[in-house]
Design a protein around this motif. Sequence first.
Motif, PDB file in Angstrom:
ATOM      1  N   ALA A   1      -4.183   6.668  -1.930  1.00  0.00           N
ATOM      2  CA  ALA A   1      -3.728   5.375  -1.431  1.00  0.00           C
ATOM      3  C   ALA A   1      -3.731   4.438  -2.628  1.00  0.00           C
ATOM      4  O   ALA A   1      -4.759   4.235  -3.270  1.00  0.00           O
ATOM      5  CB  ALA A   1      -4.643   4.848  -0.334  1.00  0.00           C
TER       6      ALA A   1
ATOM      7  N   MET B   1      -7.926   9.981  -0.599  1.00  0.00           N
ATOM      8  CA  MET B   1      -8.014   9.894   0.855  1.00  0.00           C
ATOM      9  C   MET B   1      -8.024  11.281   1.494  1.00  0.00           C
ATOM     10  O   MET B   1      -7.575  12.251   0.902  1.00  0.00           O
ATOM     11  CB  MET B   1      -6.799   9.120   1.403  1.00  0.00           C
TER      12      MET B   1
ATOM     13  N   TYR C   1      -1.845  12.196   3.377  1.00  0.00           N
ATOM     14  CA  TYR C   1      -1.589  11.826   1.987  1.00  0.00           C
ATOM     15  C   TYR C   1      -2.873  11.930   1.182  1.00  0.00           C
ATOM     16  O   TYR C   1      -3.962  11.791   1.712  1.00  0.00           O
ATOM     17  CB  TYR C   1      -1.002  10.413   1.906  1.00  0.00           C
TER      18      TYR C   1
ATOM     19  N   THR D   1       6.087   9.724  -1.481  1.00  0.00           N
ATOM     20  CA  THR D   1       5.416   8.440  -1.309  1.00  0.00           C
ATOM     21  C   THR D   1       5.892   7.780  -0.021  1.00  0.00           C
ATOM     22  O   THR D   1       7.013   8.030   0.432  1.00  0.00           O
ATOM     23  CB  THR D   1       5.711   7.469  -2.474  1.00  0.00           C
TER      24      THR D   1
ATOM     25  N   SER E   1       0.876  -1.163   0.000  1.00  0.00           N
ATOM     26  CA  SER E   1       0.000   0.000   0.000  1.00  0.00           C
ATOM     27  C   SER E   1       0.918   1.219   0.000  1.00  0.00           C
ATOM     28  O   SER E   1       1.812   1.316   0.843  1.00  0.00           O
ATOM     29  CB  SER E   1      -0.885  -0.013   1.244  1.00  0.00           C
TER      30      SER E   1
ATOM     31  N   ASP F   1       1.150   5.313   0.143  1.00  0.00           N
ATOM     32  CA  ASP F   1       0.539   6.616   0.388  1.00  0.00           C
ATOM     33  C   ASP F   1       1.248   7.615  -0.521  1.00  0.00           C
ATOM     34  O   ASP F   1       2.481   7.657  -0.549  1.00  0.00           O
ATOM     35  CB  ASP F   1       0.714   7.039   1.850  1.00  0.00           C
TER      36      ASP F   1
ATOM     37  N   LYS G   1       1.494  11.667  -1.869  1.00  0.00           N
ATOM     38  CA  LYS G   1       1.160  13.094  -1.769  1.00  0.00           C
ATOM     39  C   LYS G   1       1.381  13.684  -3.152  1.00  0.00           C
ATOM     40  O   LYS G   1       2.434  13.492  -3.750  1.00  0.00           O
ATOM     41  CB  LYS G   1       2.072  13.770  -0.746  1.00  0.00           C
TER      42      LYS G   1
END
Length: 165
Positions: A107, A100, A104, A135, A68, A70, A72
């Motif tokens: 996802a 999300m 961040y 990330t 997974s 995250d 930005k």
Amino acid sequence: MDERDLELLTLIEKQGRLETSQLAKMMDMKEDEIALRMRRLEEQKVILGYSALIDWKKTPEKERVTASIDVKVTPTRGRGFDAVAERIYRFKEVKALYLMSGTYDLAVVIEGATMAEIANFVSDKLSTLDSVISTTTHFQLKQYKHDGMIFVDDDDQDPRMVVSP
């Protein structure tokens, strides 16, 4: 869309292998009416597809690595996050992508054969996109539950000795 459509959707979401005849009995409707509703819901893209939930560690297939990530990002003027998301979800490695709230923006769930393959995806494909700021990658270590299905066998016994004070 009416209550019967919602009931039908709920049934096939939980048990996608139910046949039209079974659904008809459960909903006290005719088979042809169920088939017609399903076809209409498919055409309207309410039903996007049918899939099975597989416990891959119980097969001779090599286990997959899931991560997974995250992400930005800087949203695109006029399109917000949609343009960035579209670039990302087109990669074959991407299995899921969500907008999300929080620290961040996106996802991303990806699968690969190895951790190195996922690392290469992040460094060569994802982080090189102009709008990606940063990330954070999280590797899935063990799957306990997914889509409401429990993956831990009841007969799995913990081999560690119980130690009590």
